[in-house]
Design a protein around this motif. Structure first.
Motif, PDB file in Angstrom:
ATOM      1  N   PHE A  61      -3.335   4.614  -3.165  1.00  0.00           N
ATOM      2  CA  PHE A  61      -3.939   3.370  -3.653  1.00  0.00           C
ATOM      3  C   PHE A  61      -2.971   2.548  -4.500  1.00  0.00           C
ATOM      4  O   PHE A  61      -3.211   1.363  -4.723  1.00  0.00           O
ATOM      5  CB  PHE A  61      -5.193   3.697  -4.479  1.00  0.00           C
ATOM      6  N   LEU A  62      -1.903   3.165  -4.978  1.00  0.00           N
ATOM      7  CA  LEU A  62      -0.922   2.451  -5.791  1.00  0.00           C
ATOM      8  C   LEU A  62       0.231   1.909  -4.957  1.00  0.00           C
ATOM      9  O   LEU A  62       0.909   0.965  -5.366  1.00  0.00           O
ATOM     10  CB  LEU A  62      -0.359   3.378  -6.871  1.00  0.00           C
ATOM     11  N   ASP A  63       0.459   2.488  -3.798  1.00  0.00           N
ATOM     12  CA  ASP A  63       1.608   2.152  -2.971  1.00  0.00           C
ATOM     13  C   ASP A  63       1.375   0.855  -2.206  1.00  0.00           C
ATOM     14  O   ASP A  63       0.746   0.845  -1.145  1.00  0.00           O
ATOM     15  CB  ASP A  63       1.897   3.300  -2.002  1.00  0.00           C
ATOM     16  N   PHE A  64       1.882  -0.254  -2.741  1.00  0.00           N
ATOM     17  CA  PHE A  64       1.706  -1.545  -2.070  1.00  0.00           C
ATOM     18  C   PHE A  64       2.757  -1.777  -0.990  1.00  0.00           C
ATOM     19  O   PHE A  64       2.721  -2.792  -0.290  1.00  0.00           O
ATOM     20  CB  PHE A  64       1.757  -2.693  -3.091  1.00  0.00           C
ATOM     21  N   THR A  65       3.703  -0.855  -0.828  1.00  0.00           N
ATOM     22  CA  THR A  65       4.717  -0.998   0.221  1.00  0.00           C
ATOM     23  C   THR A  65       4.307  -0.311   1.514  1.00  0.00           C
ATOM     24  O   THR A  65       4.872  -0.587   2.570  1.00  0.00           O
ATOM     25  CB  THR A  65       6.060  -0.389  -0.234  1.00  0.00           C
ATOM     26  N   GLY A  66       3.356   0.619   1.435  1.00  0.00           N
ATOM     27  CA  GLY A  66       2.917   1.336   2.626  1.00  0.00           C
ATOM     28  C   GLY A  66       3.774   2.535   2.971  1.00  0.00           C
ATOM     29  O   GLY A  66       3.534   3.208   3.983  1.00  0.00           O
ATOM     30  N   THR A  67       4.765   2.846   2.127  1.00  0.00           N
ATOM     31  CA  THR A  67       5.673   3.960   2.423  1.00  0.00           C
ATOM     32  C   THR A  67       4.953   5.302   2.372  1.00  0.00           C
ATOM     33  O   THR A  67       5.126   6.158   3.250  1.00  0.00           O
ATOM     34  CB  THR A  67       6.845   3.968   1.420  1.00  0.00           C
ATOM     35  N   HIS A 120       1.876   5.938   2.833  1.00  0.00           N
ATOM     36  CA  HIS A 120       0.901   6.067   3.923  1.00  0.00           C
ATOM     37  C   HIS A 120       1.537   6.637   5.189  1.00  0.00           C
ATOM     38  O   HIS A 120       0.863   7.292   5.979  1.00  0.00           O
ATOM     39  CB  HIS A 120       0.270   4.706   4.218  1.00  0.00           C
ATOM     40  N   THR A 121       2.813   6.368   5.388  1.00  0.00           N
ATOM     41  CA  THR A 121       3.490   6.867   6.577  1.00  0.00           C
ATOM     42  C   THR A 121       3.447   8.387   6.648  1.00  0.00           C
ATOM     43  O   THR A 121       3.298   8.980   7.726  1.00  0.00           O
ATOM     44  CB  THR A 121       4.954   6.390   6.583  1.00  0.00           C
ATOM     45  N   TRP A 122       3.547   9.025   5.482  1.00  0.00           N
ATOM     46  CA  TRP A 122       3.608  10.481   5.431  1.00  0.00           C
ATOM     47  C   TRP A 122       2.287  11.130   5.062  1.00  0.00           C
ATOM     48  O   TRP A 122       1.962  12.211   5.549  1.00  0.00           O
ATOM     49  CB  TRP A 122       4.689  10.917   4.427  1.00  0.00           C
ATOM     50  N   PHE A 123       1.526  10.483   4.189  1.00  0.00           N
ATOM     51  CA  PHE A 123       0.344  11.143   3.647  1.00  0.00           C
ATOM     52  C   PHE A 123      -0.947  10.348   3.858  1.00  0.00           C
ATOM     53  O   PHE A 123      -1.937  10.575   3.175  1.00  0.00           O
ATOM     54  CB  PHE A 123       0.534  11.412   2.148  1.00  0.00           C
ATOM     55  N   GLY A 124      -0.935   9.408   4.792  1.00  0.00           N
ATOM     56  CA  GLY A 124      -2.145   8.646   5.076  1.00  0.00           C
ATOM     57  C   GLY A 124      -3.282   9.516   5.596  1.00  0.00           C
ATOM     58  O   GLY A 124      -4.452   9.152   5.476  1.00  0.00           O
ATOM     59  N   TRP A 125      -2.940  10.689   6.138  1.00  0.00           N
ATOM     60  CA  TRP A 125      -3.973  11.594   6.667  1.00  0.00           C
ATOM     61  C   TRP A 125      -4.886  12.120   5.569  1.00  0.00           C
ATOM     62  O   TRP A 125      -6.017  12.534   5.854  1.00  0.00           O
ATOM     63  CB  TRP A 125      -3.329  12.758   7.405  1.00  0.00           C
ATOM     64  N   LEU A 126      -4.430  12.084   4.306  1.00  0.00           N
ATOM     65  CA  LEU A 126      -5.263  12.558   3.203  1.00  0.00           C
ATOM     66  C   LEU A 126      -6.513  11.690   3.036  1.00  0.00           C
ATOM     67  O   LEU A 126      -7.567  12.177   2.631  1.00  0.00           O
ATOM     68  CB  LEU A 126      -4.465  12.576   1.898  1.00  0.00           C
ATOM     69  N   SER A 177      -4.756  -1.809   9.384  1.00  0.00           N
ATOM     70  CA  SER A 177      -5.308  -1.004  10.482  1.00  0.00           C
ATOM     71  C   SER A 177      -4.750   0.414  10.482  1.00  0.00           C
ATOM     72  O   SER A 177      -5.360   1.330  11.030  1.00  0.00           O
ATOM     73  CB  SER A 177      -5.020  -1.669  11.828  1.00  0.00           C
ATOM     74  N   GLU A 178      -3.589   0.596   9.863  1.00  0.00           N
ATOM     75  CA  GLU A 178      -2.957   1.914   9.831  1.00  0.00           C
ATOM     76  C   GLU A 178      -3.564   2.822   8.767  1.00  0.00           C
ATOM     77  O   GLU A 178      -3.513   4.048   8.895  1.00  0.00           O
ATOM     78  CB  GLU A 178      -1.451   1.764   9.589  1.00  0.00           C
ATOM     79  N   VAL A 179      -4.125   2.230   7.712  1.00  0.00           N
ATOM     80  CA  VAL A 179      -4.567   3.048   6.577  1.00  0.00           C
ATOM     81  C   VAL A 179      -6.071   3.247   6.512  1.00  0.00           C
ATOM     82  O   VAL A 179      -6.539   4.132   5.789  1.00  0.00           O
ATOM     83  CB  VAL A 179      -4.093   2.429   5.239  1.00  0.00           C
ATOM     84  N   CYS A 180      -6.859   2.465   7.239  1.00  0.00           N
ATOM     85  CA  CYS A 180      -8.318   2.568   7.129  1.00  0.00           C
ATOM     86  C   CYS A 180      -8.803   3.941   7.586  1.00  0.00           C
ATOM     87  O   CYS A 180      -8.588   4.332   8.735  1.00  0.00           O
ATOM     88  CB  CYS A 180      -8.994   1.475   7.952  1.00  0.00           C
ATOM     89  N   PRO A 181      -9.479   4.700   6.701  1.00  0.00           N
ATOM     90  CA  PRO A 181      -9.917   6.054   7.076  1.00  0.00           C
ATOM     91  C   PRO A 181     -11.299   6.110   7.709  1.00  0.00           C
ATOM     92  O   PRO A 181     -11.695   7.152   8.221  1.00  0.00           O
ATOM     93  CB  PRO A 181      -9.920   6.777   5.722  1.00  0.00           C
ATOM     94  N   ALA A 182     -12.047   5.005   7.647  1.00  0.00           N
ATOM     95  CA  ALA A 182     -13.447   5.054   8.050  1.00  0.00           C
ATOM     96  C   ALA A 182     -13.723   4.426   9.411  1.00  0.00           C
ATOM     97  O   ALA A 182     -14.872   4.368   9.834  1.00  0.00           O
ATOM     98  CB  ALA A 182     -14.313   4.358   6.998  1.00  0.00           C
ATOM     99  N   GLY A 183     -12.703   3.930  10.083  1.00  0.00           N
ATOM    100  CA  GLY A 183     -12.905   3.310  11.382  1.00  0.00           C
ATOM    101  C   GLY A 183     -13.401   1.886  11.306  1.00  0.00           C
ATOM    102  O   GLY A 183     -13.766   1.300  12.329  1.00  0.00           O
TER     103      GLY A 183
END
Length: 505
Positions: A21-27, A29-35, A401-407
């Motif tokens: 939630f703090l990462d505004f660069t999206g970096t 999310h590339t590795w830990f977006g699955w959480l 679209s890459e980070v949304c966990p709920a569809g």
């Protein structure tokens, strides 16, 4: 050892989810977006059956491990409770389960999901509640710290850091985040996990499964000396030491009781011990006397407030005021009134977006163009909406679209996004500076990425007349470049009207 393993995993999960939630660069999310995608409610709304089954099986085998390791709001409560324990130890006691409240809230939550009462769903969803707290209360300090580093890096001819705008995206959502933080912090400080075991619908649902879990803390009555130390350190208030019973629907498998028991009478194993019913069981009056005694020894404490001062405040203050080349103050753009609000590309439709979005603000946090912000509309309260006062939705960006966990926002490619029409541009004649100031301007046409805007003569009979824009609604994708870059203030001459159903052009 079990407690150390649990704490280590909880800290790792908690830190990484907070960074999402703090990462505004999206970096990150590339590795830990699955959480974010293994959180229970987002996975359920996304119909991610594999994740839901995994969490159900995990609970059936190990108990409510999800609540004490994976759920960030649960770990947050543990952190507050741990700090409170520094002031007073052994402060908990057994409490009777408030079944009417627990199952009543679960029932209301289920009705709200089916009936589409999105505000109620977003308010109670534990993952989303934590996301709003981080996005609204912690993220500004994180961004200010980044801006300080960017300030000094720039003067050292380094561009490792870049400055980002810090602004209040939604006052109502900010107030909700503050109230949520205060309520959960106070409850955790005083009563430990009472929020998880009374109000949280995910906790109640998993509690039903954990009643039948294979592995659980079990009291060996042959070793127990009745000291009650386990109950006084159980933040779930689910251990009744008088009858040697544990309410497994409320137990979050934190393993604290295993460490506190000096007799080794509690083990995390299969439930093979039988706690025999004795005459020592507490009656209602006896429990009341115990509760009053505990309350009498508990003194009231005042919460202190912590203020964080940044040396960068004065440096950043000078950059807040925006002026043009002649040092005249530029008026801020105002959002137009749209008949249909805009939802991000990949959300398919306003209905699909509203049905799946939990208002966690993850897409808002990661949006690099400041396009997404929480809605203040009662029908979609706290759910993100698209607005173009500070930027426009670039066709090459697909981060939301890459980070949304709920569809709520389905994954899209850059090629897909360039063909998704979320709305269309509309020209407002009276706002256009070509009409009002009689000057030439083609900003909207020059910056349209799809070539949907053409400049034509305002007077077809005069070749010297000024040109005005004409929108080809079949080619426009609603990216908002024209609205954002229009020089008219405070309302743009171009604004994007949303589509209820997205179209492919």
């Amino acid at each position: 050892m079990l407690r150390i393993i649990r704490l280590t995993l909880a800290i790792i999960f908690f830190a990484l989810i907070t960074l999402l939630f703090l990462d505004f660069t999206g970096t990150i999310h590339t590795w830990f977006g699955w959480l974010a995608k293994i959180q229970f409610l987002p996975a359920l709304l996304a119909l991610n059956i594999g994740v839901v089954l995994f969490l159900v099986v995990l609970t059936f085998v190990f108990g409510r491990i999800y609540c004490s390791v994976i759920c960030p709001l649960g770990v947050f409560q543990d952190g507050i409770s741990w700090i409170a324990a520094k002031w007073k130890k052994n402060r908990f006691h057994y409490m009777r389960p408030l079944k009417w409240l627990r199952y009543g809230m679960l029932g209301l939550f289920a009705v709200a999901v089916v009936a589409g009462l999105h505000f109620f769903v977003a308010l109670l969803a534990p993952y989303s509640a934590y996301g709003r707290m981080v996005s609204n209360l912690l993220a500004p300090f994180w961004q200010w710290g980044n801006n300080v580093l960017a300030y000094f890096a720039e003067r050292a001819d380094s561009y490792v850091f870049y400055e980002t705008d810090v602004w209040l995206k939604s006052l109502p959502t900010f107030i909700i985040a503050v109230v949520t933080f205060l309520v959960i912090a106070v409850l955790s400080w005083r009563k430990g996990r009472i929020y998880c075991n009374t109000l949280c619908p995910v906790g109640t649902l998993l509690g039903v499964i954990s009643r039948y879990s294979i592995l659980k803390p079990v009291i060996d009555t042959s070793k127990c000396n009745g000291c009650g130390l386990c109950a006084r350190n159980c933040k779930a208030s689910c251990i009744n030491p008088k009858v040697h019973e544990i309410d497994y629907s409320r137990c979050v498998a934190c393993m604290d009781c295993l460490e506190k028991c000096k007799q080794g009478a509690i083990r995390y194993t299969r439930n093979t011990f039988k706690a025999g019913k004795t005459e020592e069981q507490l009656t209602g009056k006896a429990e009341e006397r115990v509760a009053l005694a505990e309350k009498g020894t508990t003194s009231r404490r005042k919460f202190f407030t912590m203020s964080m001062l940044f040396a960068s405040a004065t440096l950043l203050k000078a950059q807040e005021k925006k002026v043009d080349g002649g040092l005249a103050e530029i008026k801020e753009k105002k959002a137009p009134k749209r008949t249909t609000y805009l939802t991000p590309p990949g959300s398919l439709s306003a209905r699909n977006f509203a049905a799946h979005c939990t208002g966690c603000q993850l897409c808002v946090s990661v949006c690099p163009n400041q396009v997404l912000r929480p809605s203040s509309d009662p029908a979609t309260f706290m759910q993100p909406e698209v607005s173009y006062e500070r930027g426009y939705c670039r066709p090459e960006c697909t981060k939301c679209s890459e980070v949304c966990p709920a569809g709520a926002i389905r994954p899209v490619t850059t090629a897909d996004k360039s063909a998704i029409q979320i709305g269309h541009a509309v020209w407002i004649k009276e706002n256009c500076i070509v009409q009002s100031d009689k000057v030439s301007c083609d900003n909207c046409a020059r910056h349209c990425p799809t070539g949907a805007i053409q400049m034509v003569l305002s007077d077809p009979d005069s070749s010297h007349s000024l040109k005005i824009p004409v929108v080809n609604v079949e080619r426009c994708i609603g990216c908002g470049a024209c609205e954002n870059l229009c020089p008219a203030r405070p309302f743009s001459a171009m604004y994007v009207e949303g589509h209820t159903m997205h179209r492919i052009i």
